[in-house]
Design an enzyme around this catalytic site. Structure first.
Site, PDB file in Angstrom:
ATOM      1  CD1 TRP A 318      -2.884   1.411   0.732  1.00  0.00           C
ATOM      2  CD2 TRP A 318      -1.546   2.433   2.045  1.00  0.00           C
ATOM      3  NE1 TRP A 318      -3.603   2.648   1.046  1.00  0.00           N
ATOM      4  CE2 TRP A 318      -2.614   3.311   2.063  1.00  0.00           C
ATOM      5  CE3 TRP A 318      -0.503   2.954   2.929  1.00  0.00           C
ATOM      6  CZ2 TRP A 318      -2.697   4.608   2.344  1.00  0.00           C
ATOM      7  CZ3 TRP A 318      -0.524   4.154   3.148  1.00  0.00           C
ATOM      8  CH2 TRP A 318      -1.405   5.061   2.792  1.00  0.00           C
ATOM      9  CG  HIS A 319       3.191   2.602   3.347  1.00  0.00           C
ATOM     10  ND1 HIS A 319       2.785   1.363   3.863  1.00  0.00           N
ATOM     11  CD2 HIS A 319       3.139   3.369   4.034  1.00  0.00           C
ATOM     12  CE1 HIS A 319       2.152   1.782   5.153  1.00  0.00           C
ATOM     13  NE2 HIS A 319       2.644   3.127   5.036  1.00  0.00           N
ATOM     14  N   GLY A 320       3.898   1.640  -1.323  1.00  0.00           N
ATOM     15  CA  GLY A 320       4.394   1.766  -2.712  1.00  0.00           C
ATOM     16  C   GLY A 320       4.805   0.710  -3.159  1.00  0.00           C
TER      17      GLY A 320
END
Lengths: 466, 364
Positions: A318-320
């Site tokens: 989700w963060h990257g």
């Protein structure tokens, strides 16, 4: 548009506050006004992606109604999940996936040329939570498109959270009040967040950026490696925590009450505890909409381990879109599984010495994992970690370390001190002069922050990238 | 009571957030300076020596300096080749030419913070060696007693990257002395124009905040005194400034102060960049004709902004001087063609800034 910019502070915000105040007794009009201003906020600088957000609003509004009205609830829910995750995948992960496939199969498929729409991970998750909550009958369907639009796009938390769940805000959309007291509380909270971002996070970013640049050049020594890692640990906290404070403060000014997103995370007892204190809204989202639906801890150890692993790898991704985030999430998965299986936090509750040791261990682990999180790629991450433990025999770089430590000694000291709930103690002091001094300090820091802004020393928020 | 406190909080916040906008609307430089001053005051309280993201540093004697990174051999060789093109061109036409080396604000005595490295001396030295190899005539200011005796804290403004008038005047004296000696020209036979005693120091106390100082404000950087050496002998000068399109933008005549200095800048208490008063702020091409000159020699000075006060003093010794600034966005036409057309009696090149030659000189 970002909160720490003069255009937001001196133009956008006064207009929004004035407009909201004028329309305070006409909530429907105020909602429409806030929706339009939120769209303008989002469109500022990159107008084309506002269409993507409008699509998300209309799509989720319609699907929620279909879920409520038709017999094919599950079908429409899956459609909603597919469309939301699909949109997120195309915008954020498609090129990464193509790159991986090209490396595996030695092909040269072209990716799509687009920049990541700001905040897409945040508003997609918010929109999904609304549809899922309607499916679960936790909340009634919202028949007013403007209200759904306002929920998805409300500017304070639009681009970097906190991820507000519809169930938490549903009533506030139609019933909220702007009072002098909440307005003043919102101002205080906004000023604290603004100061955290401008005075602390941006200062730490100078150290961290330099250390990570040295790492890329291959000149990073052990002393600067640790200073850079600690600086980034503080930077990401005051950057994201500052943004959340500003978002909560702005929400309060407008009559909304958003849930807290941070609770002094670097004081955590354990890794599990850290994630109860860090980006709380994201952890709650993954718990409620991923971990529990996957079985949670109610269906045996094996399923729990699988659910935790999937949840944490998803959190990382989700963060990257990069291997660093997968590794970051994966290591957290392992640590949290170990803590759950051995019940480490519970065992340490009454043990002072081992409790302190485990706190320190947790903090060191968090710092090391932030290095992986921040690094440009996995190779750079491992090189940085090697420098921290002197495996690559670089010179210690004491001169650079002294230079940066000396120049930012007060910011670092303040950064470490405010990891503890000092502000809260001061605000709740029984001595009135202490609370008055704290308030005056907030104002002074806010004005100093504006002077930094006018000087042009700000940098964008880290979490805008997600 | 709490209610009143809340109202005060709201009022103060509202005023704070509209303040930057009031400033932007009014475009008030003084207002902008207040924010920068506040920023600088905080940096001072925090004891910061590094500013502008570790590009500028405050020395122990209060001067702000900008350490330079190492220039490669290729870069230096390319710069020398460009200079050589001009000197060869002049030599073919029997026009004497000198390259004037620069003096450096960071010396061995300058105490920089640990971890800060400056290569200006190394760069200047490498450049000097290459210039010597190329047999380019030099006026080397670096080791002149008259300049080093001034002391590093007085050679440059504390808040600016430019040399002070004291340093500039000493350089002027050295340049004239060497020209007289080597070219056997009589430029100041009676020792008036290069004699410091024939000038009166006009001092504007705490009036100058230079290009470094404006970044951090006066509380951090302090203010420089702005000094101009004004001739006590008679002067009758004509000044012309031209823009990039070779259009005349300013024409003035009169005494040294009347013709060469922008007196509006000198008198404006709210205008802090007093250096812009030199050569009336002309930054592309400046021409000065000395109607009382004792010779009819014409000089072309190719120089960055150090040349503005230098032009003023050199004009005392020549009939005419023209100053072209080779920095980017300034005089960007063909220098060789200019020399061919102007046919100066002497060309001086002062394009080195702290060991680095500014902008490549355009040539035919």
């Amino acid at each position: 548009m970002i909160f720490s910019s003069t255009v937001f502070l001196s133009k956008f915000l006064p207009i929004v506050l004035l407009g909201s105040f004028i329309l305070r007794k006409k909530i429907k009009w105020q909602n429409l006004f806030l929706l339009l201003m939120s769209l303008m906020f989002y469109a500022w600088g990159e107008p084309k992606y506002v269409l993507l957000m409008l699509l998300s609003i209309v799509e989720n509004y319609a699907l929620a109604i279909l879920i409520e009205r038709t017999a094919h609830r599950r079908f429409w829910l899956f459609t909603a999940v597919f469309l939301n995750i699909g949109m997120l995948f195309v915008c954020k992960y498609l090129n990464w996936g193509i790159g991986i496939l090209n490396r595996i199969f030695d092909t040269s498929w072209q990716g799509i040329k687009m920049t990541l729409p700001i905040g897409i991970s945040f508003y997609t998750f918010q929109a999904l939570s609304y549809v899922i909550d309607v499916y679960r009958n936790t909340v009634p369907v919202q028949r007013n498109l403007i209200n759904v639009g306002l929920y998805v796009s409300l500017f304070p938390q639009l681009v970097a959270g906190p991820i507000v769940r519809y169930v938490d805000i549903e009533k506030q959309i139609m019933h909220r009040t702007m009072t002098v007291e909440t307005f003043a509380m919102g101002i205080e909270r906004f000023m604290i967040g603004f100061s955290k971002k401008i005075l602390l996070a941006d200062s730490f970013s100078v150290i961290a950026d330099y250390a990570f640049a040295m790492n890329l050049e291959g000149t990073l020594g052990i002393a600067m490696a640790w200073l850079g890692a600690i600086a980034y640990t503080l930077q990401i906290y005051y950057d994201f925590g500052g943004y959340s404070d500003m978002a909560i403060g702005l929400g309060k000014m407008l009559g909304f009450s958003f849930a807290e997103n941070f609770n002094h995370p670097y004081m955590a007892l354990s890794v599990t505890d850290f994630w109860r204190r860090w980006h709380i809204s994201l952890s709650r989202w993954f718990r409620d909409y991923v971990y529990i639906p996957l079985g949670g801890n109610q269906q045996g150890k094996k399923k729990m381990i699988l659910a935790l692993a999937m949840t944490w790898i998803a959190t990382g991704i989700w963060h990257g879109a990069d291997g660093t985030f997968v590794l970051w999430g994966g290591v957290y998965a392992i640590l949290i599984i170990i803590e759950k299986l051995w019940k480490i936090p519970d065992k340490l509750k009454d043990k002072t010495l081992s409790g302190i040791f485990y706190r320190v261990f947790t903090l060191v682990i968090v710092i090391l994992l932030w290095v992986i999180f921040r690094a440009e790629n996995l190779a750079a991450a491992f090189r940085y970690l090697a420098a921290m433990f002197c495996f690559d025999m670089q010179s210690p770089g004491l001169d650079t370390w002294l230079l940066y430590l000396g120049e930012y000694r007060w910011e670092l000291l303040a950064g470490v001190l405010f990891c503890f709930p000092i502000g809260r103690y001061l605000k709740e002091s029984k001595y009135k002069w202490v609370t008055a001094a704290a308030l005056a300090t907030e104002f002074i820091c806010f004005l100093i922050g504006i002077s930094y802004l006018m000087k042009g020393t700000y940098s964008p928020f880290i979490y805008f990238n997600f | 009571m709490k209610k009143y406190i809340n109202i005060v909080i709201i009022a103060l916040f509202c005023v704070s957030i509209v303040l930057p906008d009031v400033q932007l609307l009014e475009d008030d430089a003084a207002f902008q300076r207040n924010w920068i001053n506040l920023y600088g005051a905080v940096q001072k309280v925090l004891g910061k020596k590094a500013i502008e993201n570790f590009t500028l540093y405050k020395t122990d004697y209060g001067k702000i300096v900008e350490p330079r990174s190492e220039l490669g051999e290729d870069r230096i060789a390319a710069d020398v080749a460009n200079i050589e093109q001009i000197t060869d061109f002049c030599a073919e036409r029997e026009i004497p030419v000198y390259y004037v080396t620069s003096i450096l604000p960071i010396t061995e005595d300058t105490e920089l913070l640990p971890g800060v490295q400056d290569y200006s001396a190394e760069n200047a030295s490498a450049l000097y060696d290459k210039l010597c190899e190329a047999d380019i005539p030099l006026i080397d200011l670096r080791n002149k007693e008259s300049i080093s005796s001034i002391g590093s804290e007085a050679l440059f403004y504390r808040t600016d990257h430019h040399w002070t008038v004291e340093a500039c005047f000493a350089a002027y004296q050295e340049i004239i002395e060497q020209i007289e000696k080597e070219l056997n020209w009589q430029l100041d036979a009676e020792n008036i124009y290069t004699n410091r005693d024939c000038y009166e120091a006009m001092t504007l106390k705490n009036a100058f905040l230079g290009s470094y100082g404006v970044k951090v404000g006066e509380y951090y950087a302090g203010m420089d005194d702005f000094v101009v050496y004004v001739p006590t002998f008679d002067t009758e000068l004509q000044f012309e400034a031209y823009d990039q399109e070779h259009q005349l933008t300013l024409e003035k005549s009169g005494s040294f102060l009347e013709a060469l200095m922008d007196n509006a800048i000198l008198e404006d208490g709210n205008y802090y960049n007093k250096y812009n008063a030199f050569s009336n702020g002309g930054y592309v091409e400046n021409r000065v004709v000395n109607h009382l000159a004792e010779n009819d020699k014409k000089v072309l000075l190719i120089s960055h902004s150090y040349g503005r006060p230098l032009t003023q003093y050199l004009s005392m010794c020549f009939r005419e001087i023209r100053n072209l600034d080779p920095q980017e966005g300034r005089y960007e036409d063909d220098y060789l063609a200019y020399i061919e057309e102007y046919q100066p009696d002497l060309v001086l090149i002062l394009t080195e800034f702290e060991g680095e030659v500014v902008h490549t000189l355009p040539t035919e």
